[in-house]
Write a protein that holds these residues in place. Structure first.
Motif, mmCIF file in Angstrom:
data_model
loop_
_atom_site.group_PDB
_atom_site.id
_atom_site.type_symbol
_atom_site.label_atom_id
_atom_site.label_comp_id
_atom_site.label_asym_id
_atom_site.label_seq_id
_atom_site.Cartn_x
_atom_site.Cartn_y
_atom_site.Cartn_z
ATOM 1 N N UNK A 1 41.156 50.090 41.807
ATOM 2 C CA UNK A 1 41.682 48.779 42.183
ATOM 3 C C UNK A 1 40.842 47.682 41.548
ATOM 4 N N UNK A 2 41.500 46.603 41.153
ATOM 5 C CA UNK A 2 40.815 45.410 40.643
ATOM 6 C C UNK A 2 40.664 44.427 41.801
ATOM 7 N N UNK A 3 39.406 44.128 42.119
ATOM 8 C CA UNK A 3 39.135 43.240 43.242
ATOM 9 C C UNK A 3 38.251 42.090 42.797
ATOM 10 N N UNK A 4 38.505 40.920 43.376
ATOM 11 C CA UNK A 4 37.599 39.789 43.217
ATOM 12 C C UNK A 4 36.795 39.659 44.504
ATOM 13 N N UNK A 5 35.470 39.641 44.365
ATOM 14 C CA UNK A 5 34.583 39.429 45.506
ATOM 15 C C UNK A 5 33.936 38.062 45.409
ATOM 16 N N UNK A 6 33.921 37.333 46.502
ATOM 17 C CA UNK A 6 33.355 35.979 46.535
ATOM 18 C C UNK A 6 32.391 35.908 47.715
ATOM 19 N N UNK A 7 31.230 35.325 47.476
ATOM 20 C CA UNK A 7 30.297 35.094 48.575
ATOM 21 C C UNK A 7 29.839 33.647 48.528
ATOM 22 N N UNK A 8 29.994 32.964 49.654
ATOM 23 C CA UNK A 8 29.633 31.551 49.753
ATOM 24 C C UNK A 8 28.283 31.456 50.451
ATOM 25 N N UNK A 9 27.236 31.128 49.694
ATOM 26 C CA UNK A 9 25.903 30.989 50.265
ATOM 27 C C UNK A 9 25.535 29.539 50.483
ATOM 28 N N UNK A 10 24.350 29.320 51.024
ATOM 29 C CA UNK A 10 23.911 27.957 51.274
ATOM 30 C C UNK A 10 23.619 27.183 50.008
#
Length: 518
Positions: A1-10
């Protein structure tokens, strides 16, 4: 599977594209004040690369929106607290152990009703349905739109909480209802607190998920949206609206899961050095070790599924005190590229020290040329001291252990640390949090008491419940893996009682992802 992962940090918003297990492309963009703009910037930069174009099967986001709202006392709702347990629970009412400023901001009305169960599962007194109906009418009349319901020993028998929810849905159907047994474990006040925190975040959860969906749509991505949970697994967007507290610690958890994936290690210590904080944890079977003790969130004691993490004020944006050469705990946060010396600002930060020491090559090196070698050495030594002391606090064994260093501020981790056998650095380690989001699996958990069953039979029954929950949440049945099994005999309950907790996790089912889009 092709996935986009996003993490919003400070400090930064990271985005990665994974094709199967391989990281295709990764970007890092400053977090913006409204957060959503930072996600749009990261997605735009990601999709600009030819390798990152094409169809995407899922978008997975880890966010600090909800825990920040509690810590900063913003965007919270007034809620009704319904406790079922009178006359046994009158001495310590809801909100009794909350910080005063937080309690005053969210306390709507409190209703204490008869009902609940004893420690052996027997009813204390019959549930006061008439009182519950009166409470529901009052909630509708005063316009409260979110309710938390807690009942004594509801993890053993949730029938009173379920009956209360049914009455609320009948009389005021537009009210959002959180039941404490869906979140917490044995321990009334801490479980009730978790339910109340969840209830005060309802409106913010609706707005946040809508903004995330809008950001992905504006980026031309037609894929289901998932949010990461505290235990390193994912939940569908609709579930995140119902249970925002389940993503409180998802940022640090994502980094640990990403570190495990990128390094290939399933058992190791992990330090994620961001721009504001360093999060230290321990991997067990590729997942963060879970906390069994009470966890404080914004000054509120809670007891629900949270990773065992230690956060310290050490990061790339940490202030350096010129007098003491102390690093942190204050940080410039997402303003690093405006406030740090190497970027033309006036604040001496850990990034400036790293550039002056030759550990990092960003900004204008000439702006830190005047920093003395003694100050550089003292500041780096203080960072090392903080890491060594706190890594030692998180270890469960006396010997040295391997440490995976990830995060944009991992340049603060030296090549040798006391108590550490090996420092492991990995490709794309500065975006390990987004990688962890992209690889997150779907989990299911069972935590209940079984009676009159042999130990193996009780564990098998719990395992079946956990697997069914995971499959219903979108896991591929063929990929399910048992993450954790705990069993504890309960001597004070009749009938050879055994409390069993089982957690399983599996890969996202492509069919379920397609249904989410539809």
């Amino acid at each position: 599977m092709r996935r986009i992962g996003i993490d919003v940090g400070g400090t930064n918003t990271d985005a990665v594209l994974l094709d199967g297990d391989k990281v295709v492309f990764a970007v890092k963009r400053p977090t913006t004040k409204d957060v959503t703009s930072g996600i749009l910037d990261a997605l735009k930069a990601l999709r600009a690369d030819p390798a990152a174009r094409g169809p995407v099967d899922a978008v997975v986001i880890g966010t600090t929106h909800f825990i920040n709202a509690v810590v900063q006392r913003r965007n919270l709702m007034k809620v009704a607290a319904i406790r079922i347990g009178m006359p046994a629970s009158a001495s310590l009412p809801p909100f009794c152990d909350w910080p005063q400023d937080l309690a005053e901001g969210v306390r709507g009305e409190i209703f204490m009703l008869e009902g609940g169960h004893d420690y052996d599962g027997r009813p204390i007194v019959p549930f006061d349905t008439a009182g519950m109906r009166a409470a529901a009418r009052r909630i509708g009349d005063i316009g409260l739109r979110s309710v938390a319901v807690s009942s004594i020993f509801s993890p053993l028998d949730p029938s009173c909480e379920i009956a209360a929810r049914d009455i609320l849905q009948e009389i005021c159907p537009d009210v959002a209802v959180t039941l404490s047994h869906d979140l917490g474990r044995i321990g009334l006040l801490e479980r009730e607190n978790a339910a109340l925190l969840n209830a005060v975040l309802h409106d913010l959860a609706v707005e946040t998920v809508a903004a995330f969906r809008k950001a992905t749509a504006q980026s031309g991505i037609d894929a289901p949206l998932f949010l990461t949970q505290n235990d390193g697994t994912v939940m569908q967007a609709e579930t995140a609206i119902a249970f925002p507290v389940m993503s409180f610690a998802s940022g640090a958890t994502n980094s640990m899961r990403g570190a495990a994936h990128l390094s290939g290690l399933e058992d190791a210590l992990v330090v994620d050095v961001g721009g504001t904080t360093s999060d230290i944890g321990q991997l067990r079977h590729g997942f963060p070790r879970e906390a069994n003790a009470v966890v404080e969130i914004g000054g509120v004691r809670t007891l629900f599924r949270m990773p065992d993490l230690l956060s310290i004020g050490l990061g790339g944006g940490s202030h350096i005190d010129p007098a003491s050469t102390r690093v942190g705990p204050l940080s410039v946060g997402y303003r690093l590229t405006q406030d740090a010396l190497v970027f033309g600002g006036a604040q001496l930060t850990a990034t400036d020290i790293a550039v002056a020491a030759g550990l990092l090559d960003v900004g204008d090196r000439s702006r830190v040329a005047s920093i003395s070698k003694d100050m550089i050495a003292a500041a780096l030594a203080d960072a090392t001291r903080q890491l060594e002391e706190n890594i030692d606090r998180m270890k469960t064994e006396a010997g040295d252990a391997p440490l995976i260093a990830v995060g944009g501020g991992a340049f603060l981790v030296p090549e040798k640390l006391a108590g550490v056998s090996q420092i492991i650095r990995v490709p794309f380690g500065d975006c390990a949090n987004a990688v962890g989001a992209a690889i997150a699996r779907v989990s299911g958990e069972a935590d209940q008491v079984f009676r009159d069953l042999a130990r193996d039979e009780a564990i098998a029954a719990a395992l079946e419940i956990a697997e069914r929950k995971a499959i219903n949440a979108g896991a591929d049945p063929g990929s399910l893996k048992t993450i954790e099994i705990e069993d504890m005999p309960i001597a004070y309950l009749p009938g050879n009682s055994l409390r069993v907790r089982v957690r399983v996790a599996g890969a996202l089912n492509r069919i379920e992802a397609s249904r989410e889009v539809a």
